[in-house]
Design a protein around this motif. Sequence first.
Motif, short mmCIF file in Angstrom:
data_model
loop_
_atom_site.label_atom_id
_atom_site.label_comp_id
_atom_site.label_asym_id
_atom_site.label_seq_id
_atom_site.Cartn_x
_atom_site.Cartn_y
_atom_site.Cartn_z
N LEU A 138 24.95 2.84 18.77
CA LEU A 138 25.50 2.10 17.64
C LEU A 138 26.97 2.45 17.47
O LEU A 138 27.33 3.61 17.34
CB LEU A 138 24.73 2.44 16.36
CG LEU A 138 25.18 1.75 15.08
CD1 LEU A 138 24.97 0.23 15.19
CD2 LEU A 138 24.43 2.31 13.88
N VAL A 139 27.82 1.43 17.49
CA VAL A 139 29.25 1.63 17.28
C VAL A 139 29.52 1.50 15.79
O VAL A 139 29.38 0.43 15.21
CB VAL A 139 30.09 0.61 18.07
CG1 VAL A 139 31.59 0.84 17.81
CG2 VAL A 139 29.79 0.74 19.56
N GLY A 140 29.88 2.62 15.16
CA GLY A 140 30.11 2.64 13.73
C GLY A 140 31.45 2.03 13.35
O GLY A 140 32.30 1.76 14.19
N LEU A 144 37.45 0.85 5.84
CA LEU A 144 36.96 0.83 4.48
C LEU A 144 35.63 0.06 4.42
O LEU A 144 35.53 -1.05 4.93
CB LEU A 144 37.98 0.16 3.56
CG LEU A 144 37.62 0.08 2.07
CD1 LEU A 144 37.51 1.48 1.48
CD2 LEU A 144 38.66 -0.75 1.32
N GLY A 145 34.62 0.65 3.80
CA GLY A 145 33.30 0.05 3.75
C GLY A 145 32.46 0.34 4.96
O GLY A 145 31.31 -0.08 5.05
N GLY A 146 33.02 1.06 5.91
CA GLY A 146 32.34 1.30 7.18
C GLY A 146 31.14 2.22 7.07
O GLY A 146 30.20 2.12 7.87
N ILE A 147 31.15 3.15 6.12
CA ILE A 147 30.00 4.04 5.96
C ILE A 147 28.76 3.22 5.60
O ILE A 147 27.69 3.38 6.19
CB ILE A 147 30.29 5.11 4.88
CG1 ILE A 147 31.37 6.08 5.38
CG2 ILE A 147 29.01 5.87 4.52
CD1 ILE A 147 31.80 7.09 4.33
N SER A 148 28.92 2.35 4.63
CA SER A 148 27.80 1.51 4.20
C SER A 148 27.32 0.60 5.32
O SER A 148 26.11 0.50 5.57
CB SER A 148 28.22 0.67 2.99
OG SER A 148 27.19 -0.22 2.62
N SER A 149 28.24 -0.08 6.00
CA SER A 149 27.83 -1.02 7.04
C SER A 149 27.18 -0.30 8.21
O SER A 149 26.23 -0.81 8.82
CB SER A 149 29.02 -1.85 7.52
OG SER A 149 30.01 -1.02 8.11
N THR A 150 27.65 0.89 8.52
CA THR A 150 27.08 1.65 9.64
C THR A 150 25.67 2.11 9.33
O THR A 150 24.75 1.94 10.14
CB THR A 150 27.96 2.85 9.98
OG1 THR A 150 29.27 2.39 10.35
CG2 THR A 150 27.37 3.64 11.14
N ILE A 151 25.47 2.69 8.16
CA ILE A 151 24.13 3.16 7.79
C ILE A 151 23.18 1.99 7.62
O ILE A 151 22.00 2.06 8.01
CB ILE A 151 24.20 4.02 6.51
CG1 ILE A 151 24.98 5.32 6.79
CG2 ILE A 151 22.80 4.34 6.00
CD1 ILE A 151 25.18 6.19 5.56
#
Length: 739
Positions: A138-140, A144-151
Amino acid sequence: MLAKLSLARRYAGQAQETAEQTAQPSSTSSRLAPGPPTKLTIGPQRSVISSWCLVKYNEPVSPHLAAKSAGLENGSPHTFDRHFIESVSRHIAGIAKSLPSDRQHSMFVETAGGVQSPIPSGTTQAEAYRPLRLPIILVGDSNLGGISSTISAYESLLLRGYDVESLLVFKEDYYRNWEYLTEWFAKRNRESTVGAKVHVGVLSKPPERKPDPAEDFEATEQYYNRLCQPGSPMQEVVDHLTKSHRRRIEELESMPGRTLQHIWWPFVQHATVKRPQDVTVIDSAHRDNFDAILSPLPPPPETSSPNPGTDSILQPLFDGSASWWTQSVGHANTSLTLAASYASGRYGHVIFPLASHQPALQLAERLITKGPGRGWAAKAFFSDNGSTGMEVALKMAIRSTKLRYQSSSQVSAKKELGILGLKGSYHGDTIGAMDACEGGVYNAAVEWYKGRGFWFDVPTVGFKGGNVVVSGESKLPGTSPSQDTGVWSEYFASIHHVYRVDERLNSKLANLYRAHIQDTLERLIDEGHVFGALVIEPLIMGAGGMLFVDPLFHRVLIDTVRSNGRLFSKAYGSSSPPLEEGSWKGLPVIYDEVFTGLYRAGFLSATSILKANPDISVFAKILTGGLLPLSVTLASQSIYDSFLSPNKVDALLHGHSYTANPVGCAVANESLSILETMDQTGTWQTSKVLWKEASKEGASPVWSVWSPSFVKALSGLGQVEESMALGTVLAIRLRDQSG
């Protein structure tokens, strides 16, 4: 084709899901055909890396839009998805076959867009790639907002059964998402056993684009060179993937031996199972197939063929038993998974006595008001499986009978009550359910078994030699059995005549059934038998040998039992009391629809064929679409009223800790919604039309996914004694060597 080439002994395939939008190459529109290797800047390792683009369109936009612009949006999504996955699988297999076997190789399937981005058919990538279930990188998102979209992307993959082996994320020093994600996944790795342990690779960001092409090329080459150095984060990711791949193979190969050491299977004589290759290891399942290890295992590397890359350990295995008759919408159905996840997140499990929750109430109302209980059922009682659902049904019926006939009787309240049933019946493996069946392979050897009742021989219906025949092996007065086989037979112009039960009620055969049943009941009562219920598996007796019972016999049996209230009261030494409107008559009638109910046999309930409602009916198996155990016993108002009293001891004191589990109830509601939609939108219409046309008399009361011509043709084969089909059930009875 769902080959698991990612598990070839010398070949580790990983899928890469990216959480960042990536445009597809602009080129001539092409569907599912790999072109020549793509030329990319890859640094000093370019000589050992090849890349192909399997699907490409003219417009660098979302694939579903690109497909529309290319005029390819009108095909069936299911057909496209199947061809799409087959194309990817074939390509992987072809590459694996061409690779030398002297060292490890890896293949990465890079997707375009995020986890939930669509492929050209509109199906999301998480759904489309699921048949392959390749390990995931998974490419995280480092922005900004990347923590939410990655999880969110990670959990979306986890819900669909993927193993996310690694997370790649850029080391961006302003938002510093990599710090939080590293800690979050480390904590999850420590505390959870669900899914793979995720390795987080933190990579330096690529250099900024330079105006001069030559300088930009050189900077990019240097960047790739640093990524490929020993000890680099990328090298750690590659090492982790290789180790994970080997561990997965070792786990799968060790499972047969460990299973034989620790597992006690149901319905298996373990003295006959001693070899590891007798164990089917199921790695995952999707739609109609298991992904399983098939025996014998592929040879180890030192003895393998010149191209061992295609020796996949996992192979697709058709689920011929539909996992013990529980499946209705296929394995790993996302709608059912999400329903379970939602209810689990909202409720977990909650106590049920004197409580209510939406999933249970909605399911009860649905089954009673517009489901199989419509028009007769008043209450729904929850239990955990078909056998316990039948235990509940027996308790309901026998209590109700006892209160009616023994209230004014001098007969001891402890006098044993039996049931009326059918030979070959199977109602489960709990003690009460076993005692409701005639002694046989499933119950006779159980020390506590005591068959309680009488079981009628059943006439069956099927195709024999191309003809529709109702036949019976027992002596039925008034019939003419064959001198060779002892079997009596009656032929019909079509299968549809057999299932138009109302039209047959005044037939000669109906009168023979009626007289035989009445004579038998009178004889049994004179012999001192006392009965508490009539229990039948309507239309099809599953475990008894897939016997398609003549529906007329079922209907006449029900009618005769219900018309003999005075006879049954005589057994108790009492008079038949006056009945209130809507009360059950004769004996309570129980339908065991655990196997046949909810469209298994092509209809919601057997009531639509028999034109006779039960007093109690039991549903399970298909109820939850094959995802979770759950059973519901429906009962009429008069049955329910039998348990009303000022004393708690008179209540139905039956239950288990997980009664009306919210997760199971939510999944059941979703499963029923899917089945209702399939019925209402004409999913089975093609099959219904074939059976209607075969009837030559308008609408057919029955149909099957197996065409009538096919079922008829089967019966004409030399080695086939009989064939029959209803709904999704096809039964073929073969002749043995003696004929």
